[in-house]
Structure formats: C-alpha cells, structure tokens
Design a protein around this motif. Structure first.
Motif, PDB file in Angstrom:
ATOM      1  N   SER A   1       2.553   2.417   4.144  1.00 13.84           N
ATOM      2  CA  SER A   1       1.724   3.431   3.499  1.00 13.84           C
ATOM      3  C   SER A   1       0.974   2.797   2.343  1.00 13.84           C
ATOM      4  N   ILE A   2      -0.021   3.516   1.836  1.00 16.24           N
ATOM      5  CA  ILE A   2      -0.765   3.019   0.680  1.00 16.24           C
ATOM      6  C   ILE A   2       0.137   2.909  -0.553  1.00 16.24           C
ATOM      7  N   PRO A   3       0.988   3.884  -0.853  1.00 13.89           N
ATOM      8  CA  PRO A   3       1.896   3.687  -2.001  1.00 13.89           C
ATOM      9  C   PRO A   3       2.784   2.458  -1.845  1.00 13.89           C
ATOM     10  N   GLU A   4       3.276   2.196  -0.626  1.00 14.13           N
ATOM     11  CA  GLU A   4       4.103   1.010  -0.413  1.00 14.13           C
ATOM     12  C   GLU A   4       3.287  -0.272  -0.558  1.00 14.13           C
ATOM     13  N   LEU A   5       2.033  -0.250  -0.105  1.00 15.79           N
ATOM     14  CA  LEU A   5       1.170  -1.420  -0.265  1.00 15.79           C
ATOM     15  C   LEU A   5       0.920  -1.698  -1.739  1.00 15.79           C
ATOM     16  N   ILE A   6       0.654  -0.654  -2.514  1.00 15.41           N
ATOM     17  CA  ILE A   6       0.414  -0.821  -3.944  1.00 15.41           C
ATOM     18  C   ILE A   6       1.650  -1.399  -4.626  1.00 15.41           C
ATOM     19  N   ALA A   7       2.810  -0.859  -4.282  1.00 13.07           N
ATOM     20  CA  ALA A   7       4.048  -1.355  -4.900  1.00 13.07           C
ATOM     21  C   ALA A   7       4.311  -2.807  -4.534  1.00 13.07           C
ATOM     22  N   TYR A   8       4.067  -3.160  -3.268  1.00 13.79           N
ATOM     23  CA  TYR A   8       4.303  -4.535  -2.823  1.00 13.79           C
ATOM     24  C   TYR A   8       3.334  -5.500  -3.498  1.00 13.79           C
ATOM     25  N   ALA A   9       2.050  -5.091  -3.582  1.00 19.02           N
ATOM     26  CA  ALA A   9       1.052  -5.969  -4.210  1.00 19.02           C
ATOM     27  C   ALA A   9       1.345  -6.163  -5.693  1.00 19.02           C
ATOM     28  N   ARG A  10       1.808  -5.126  -6.353  1.00 22.63           N
ATOM     29  CA  ARG A  10       2.135  -5.256  -7.776  1.00 22.63           C
ATOM     30  C   ARG A  10       3.341  -6.167  -7.978  1.00 22.63           C
ATOM     31  N   ALA A  11       4.247  -6.167  -7.017  1.00 24.20           N
ATOM     32  CA  ALA A  11       5.427  -7.023  -7.117  1.00 24.20           C
ATOM     33  C   ALA A  11       5.131  -8.462  -6.728  1.00 24.20           C
ATOM     34  N   ASN A  12       3.981  -8.659  -6.076  1.00 22.07           N
ATOM     35  CA  ASN A  12       3.609 -10.004  -5.612  1.00 22.07           C
ATOM     36  C   ASN A  12       2.155 -10.308  -6.001  1.00 22.07           C
ATOM     37  N   PRO A  13       1.844 -10.335  -7.285  1.00 19.83           N
ATOM     38  CA  PRO A  13       0.450 -10.543  -7.719  1.00 19.83           C
ATOM     39  C   PRO A  13      -0.112 -11.876  -7.230  1.00 19.83           C
ATOM     40  N   GLY A  14      -1.338 -11.806  -6.719  1.00 19.18           N
ATOM     41  CA  GLY A  14      -2.032 -13.005  -6.263  1.00 19.18           C
ATOM     42  C   GLY A  14      -1.550 -13.569  -4.950  1.00 19.18           C
ATOM     43  N   LYS A  15      -0.620 -12.887  -4.273  1.00 23.07           N
ATOM     44  CA  LYS A  15      -0.056 -13.426  -3.032  1.00 23.07           C
ATOM     45  C   LYS A  15      -0.574 -12.723  -1.772  1.00 23.07           C
ATOM     46  N   LEU A  16      -1.296 -11.612  -1.941  1.00 22.53           N
ATOM     47  CA  LEU A  16      -1.846 -10.904  -0.788  1.00 22.53           C
ATOM     48  C   LEU A  16      -3.314 -11.274  -0.614  1.00 22.53           C
ATOM     49  N   ASN A  17      -3.683 -11.689   0.587  1.00 22.82           N
ATOM     50  CA  ASN A  17      -5.068 -12.051   0.898  1.00 22.82           C
ATOM     51  C   ASN A  17      -5.705 -10.947   1.741  1.00 22.82           C
ATOM     52  N   TYR A  18      -6.889 -10.504   1.339  1.00 19.87           N
ATOM     53  CA  TYR A  18      -7.619  -9.536   2.163  1.00 19.87           C
ATOM     54  C   TYR A  18      -8.919 -10.164   2.648  1.00 19.87           C
ATOM     55  N   GLY A  19      -9.257  -9.901   3.887  1.00 19.87           N
ATOM     56  CA  GLY A  19     -10.468 -10.464   4.472  1.00 19.87           C
ATOM     57  C   GLY A  19     -11.631  -9.495   4.418  1.00 19.87           C
ATOM     58  N   SER A  20     -12.827 -10.019   4.660  1.00 21.88           N
ATOM     59  CA  SER A  20     -14.029  -9.183   4.721  1.00 21.88           C
ATOM     60  C   SER A  20     -15.052  -9.861   5.614  1.00 21.88           C
ATOM     61  N   ALA A  21     -16.147  -9.167   5.864  1.00 23.62           N
ATOM     62  CA  ALA A  21     -17.238  -9.726   6.655  1.00 23.62           C
ATOM     63  C   ALA A  21     -18.144 -10.622   5.831  1.00 23.62           C
ATOM     64  N   GLY A  22     -17.753 -10.909   4.600  1.00 21.24           N
ATOM     65  CA  GLY A  22     -18.534 -11.769   3.723  1.00 21.24           C
ATOM     66  C   GLY A  22     -18.591 -11.189   2.320  1.00 21.24           C
ATOM     67  N   ALA A  23     -18.825 -12.035   1.350  1.00 23.47           N
ATOM     68  CA  ALA A  23     -18.919 -11.584  -0.038  1.00 23.47           C
ATOM     69  C   ALA A  23     -20.029 -10.557  -0.186  1.00 23.47           C
ATOM     70  N   GLY A  24     -19.699  -9.426  -0.793  1.00 23.89           N
ATOM     71  CA  GLY A  24     -20.692  -8.386  -1.024  1.00 23.89           C
ATOM     72  C   GLY A  24     -20.850  -7.392   0.100  1.00 23.89           C
ATOM     73  N   THR A  25     -20.173  -7.612   1.236  1.00 19.38           N
ATOM     74  CA  THR A  25     -20.276  -6.646   2.333  1.00 19.38           C
ATOM     75  C   THR A  25     -19.506  -5.378   1.984  1.00 19.38           C
ATOM     76  N   SER A  26     -19.765  -4.329   2.758  1.00 19.11           N
ATOM     77  CA  SER A  26     -19.070  -3.067   2.532  1.00 19.11           C
ATOM     78  C   SER A  26     -17.570  -3.236   2.672  1.00 19.11           C
ATOM     79  N   LEU A  27     -17.140  -4.136   3.571  1.00 25.79           N
ATOM     80  CA  LEU A  27     -15.709  -4.397   3.742  1.00 25.79           C
ATOM     81  C   LEU A  27     -15.123  -4.998   2.470  1.00 25.79           C
ATOM     82  N   HIS A  28     -15.870  -5.936   1.876  1.00 24.11           N
ATOM     83  CA  HIS A  28     -15.433  -6.544   0.625  1.00 24.11           C
ATOM     84  C   HIS A  28     -15.334  -5.491  -0.475  1.00 24.11           C
ATOM     85  N   LEU A  29     -16.368  -4.662  -0.596  1.00 22.28           N
ATOM     86  CA  LEU A  29     -16.397  -3.682  -1.677  1.00 22.28           C
ATOM     87  C   LEU A  29     -15.320  -2.624  -1.517  1.00 22.28           C
TER      88      LEU A  29
END
Length: 325
Positions: A141-169
C-alpha cells in the motif's frame, strides 16, 4: 505570452472556424503519407496510443499515417522537429503533458514555444498513472511504501521515461509530498523502465496504466495507487494516492498538433478526422481497455485546455523540486 493563441493568432482560429462553418473540411486531403511524431520510445503509452489513432486516421484520410519515434528530452526532440516542419498538414505531433506544459517550467530554454509554434487539432485521451512496485519489495500500500522509504532513505530507485517526463514528475511529486528520499533513474521511454522494474533493477515507477496493467494482471508487478483524483474503473480496487496524501493529483494527457501556419482547411479536416476516430466504437473500446479516457475536442477546446494546463503543471514542477538541463 499567455494571450497568444495556440493556432498562432486570433486570425488563425477565426479562419479555422470559418472553414468549418463553410463546410470546407473536405477541401483538403493529404497528398502523401502523414508523419505522426512521438517523443518517446516504441512500446510506451504514447507510442501505443499514437499507433491506434494513426491507423484509424489513415483509414479516414485515404493516406497512411505513419508513427515516427523521436525519443529524448521529455518529448522536446519530437516537438522541436514538428515546430520546424513545413506547415502543410503532412507532419503532426503526438503531444503529451510533459512536452506541451511541464517542460516550460522544467527547462531554462526550449527551441519551441507551445503557445506560438503549434496548431492544436484535438486532445486524444486522459491517462491515469499507476504507481507500481516490484513484488519483491515488502509493501502492499502507499502507507507501507512511505514507511519503508522513510526507513531506507536513498535506497529506493524509481524509474521514468526520462528527466522531466510526466512519469518523473508524478514520482518526484509523490516523494516531495511524502517527504521521501528516493533516487530517480531516467530511461528513454516508459517501456524500458517497466522492463527493468519487472527485472528488479529498480523498485518503483509511476507509469501510464497502459504500459503496466498487463504486468499487474500477470502478477509481475504490484499496483499500489493511481495518481488521478478518482479511482480507475479498470482497477476499482486500487486506491488513489490522494486517499493517503489529500489533494495529490497528477493525471497525464495527450493530443495531436500541427505546426503553426497550417492551412485552416487542413486543420479542420485533420481535427474532424481525429475526433471521428476517437468516437468510433473500436478506438474507444481499446482506449478504455488500456485505462485511458478518450477526450476528442475541437482545436479551440484543445487550445484552451493546454493554456489552462501550463500553470497547473508549473505548480506540479515546483512542488516536485524536479529540474532538467
């Protein structure tokens, strides 16, 4: 600048209205295949939708509408190419929210001006982004994702279709709103980002639903939320991000444009052709199956829509803290 009309001038819109009123939409016809430039790699959301609409347009115009992929710079490369093309109705842009609205706030300078260099023909669709993760990530869930990311700062990588794309934003806005430290990994399209997510090379993307719904249904990816204000009828069990972060909304949209200066008769014929294709049972069904909402519009309606979206995306850029060179 805001007072400039997307057809290049008040006169351009007036001529298009006059052409429609006089019934001259059939006075123009393409003399050769029409090119439809897409600013992203083959297989992504923009490419899939563009090819669907292009085929329907070609059947109605009597000439093939050929999709040409020009990926790079969040759609700017394709947009610049169309802005510089001959305004004869034979070169069109499959424009998206990033290139037409967000990039004005993201880039220090652009080689084209959305409010000067294009003649809008019709909006095509509105598309929900779907936040998906690799199933190996221990969150559901989104709450679980937020909690996990806060517990692991800088360790989660998210992808996008390129810098500045809607996916990135979408992802950057989510991270900023939730106060998360995540690493952006840009790709040259949404499809390769989704491929690496399935392979476990990255952990999350906020992707147009059409690009990942098959993988979600196959169990290769886990859907956590949509970025639209309402849940998607295609996945009604998946909540919105706003149910956790009130007010969060980053929907995508696309449409087709011609270079400014395109003859009014060509604008009318092309716009009518796109609208007719989008209202056909086959095209509507296939778009809805992908999670997209068909949105046919007149040139004037699309012009007004883009004009209103520019400040909205500027605010999304500001909140996200994203930037592009």
């Amino acid at each position: 600048m805001r007072r400039r009309l997307l057809l290049g001038s008040v006169g351009g819109l007036a001529l298009a209205r006059a052409a429609r009123a006089q019934g001259t939409s059939g006075a123009w016809a393409p003399e050769r295949p029409v090119r439809l430039l897409v600013g992203f790699a083959a297989g992504g959301s923009s490419d899939v939708t563009a090819r669907l609409v292009a085929q329907a347009m070609g059947e109605r115009l009597g000439q093939p509408v050929v999709v040409e992929n020009r990926p790079g710079a969040a759609g700017n490369i394709a947009a610049e190419a169309v802005a510089r093309a001959a305004p004869d109705g034979h070169t069109l842009l499959f424009g998206v929210s990033s290139a037409l609205a967000a990039n004005r706030a993201l880039y220090k300078s652009l080689a084209f001006d959305t409010l000067r260099d294009f003649a809008p023909l019709s909006q095509v669709a509105v598309i929900p982004n779907l936040i998906v993760v690799n199933p190996a990530l221990p969150v559901r869930s989104i709450p679980e994702l937020i909690a996990y990311a806060r517990a692991n700062p800088g360790k989660l990588n998210y992808g996008s279709a390129g810098a500045g794309t809607s996916l990135h934003l979408a992802s950057a806005s989510f991270a900023a709103r939730a106060g998360l430290d995540m690493v952006h990994v840009p790709y040259r399209g949404g499809a390769p980002a989704a491929t690496d997510l399935i392979a476990g090379k990255i952990q999350m993307i906020a992707s147009p639903m059409v690009e990942v719904i098959g993988a979600v249904q196959a169990g290769q990816l886990r859907a956590l939320a949509v970025t639209t204000a309402k849940r998607s009828p295609l996945l009604p069990e998946v909540p919105t991000v706003a149910e956790t972060l009130p007010g969060f909304e980053v929907p995508l949209w696309n449409g087709i444009l011609a270079p400014a200066g395109t003859p009014p008769a060509a604008i009318v014929r092309l716009s009518d052709t796109i609208q007719d294709a989008l209202r056909s049972e086959e095209v509507r069904r296939r778009l809805l199956e992908q999670g997209s909402e068909p949105a046919p519009s007149t040139p004037e309606q699309f012009a007004d829509f883009i004009r209103a979206e520019i400040p909205r995306w500027a605010e999304i850029v500001r909140v996200s803290g994203a930037f592009a060179d």
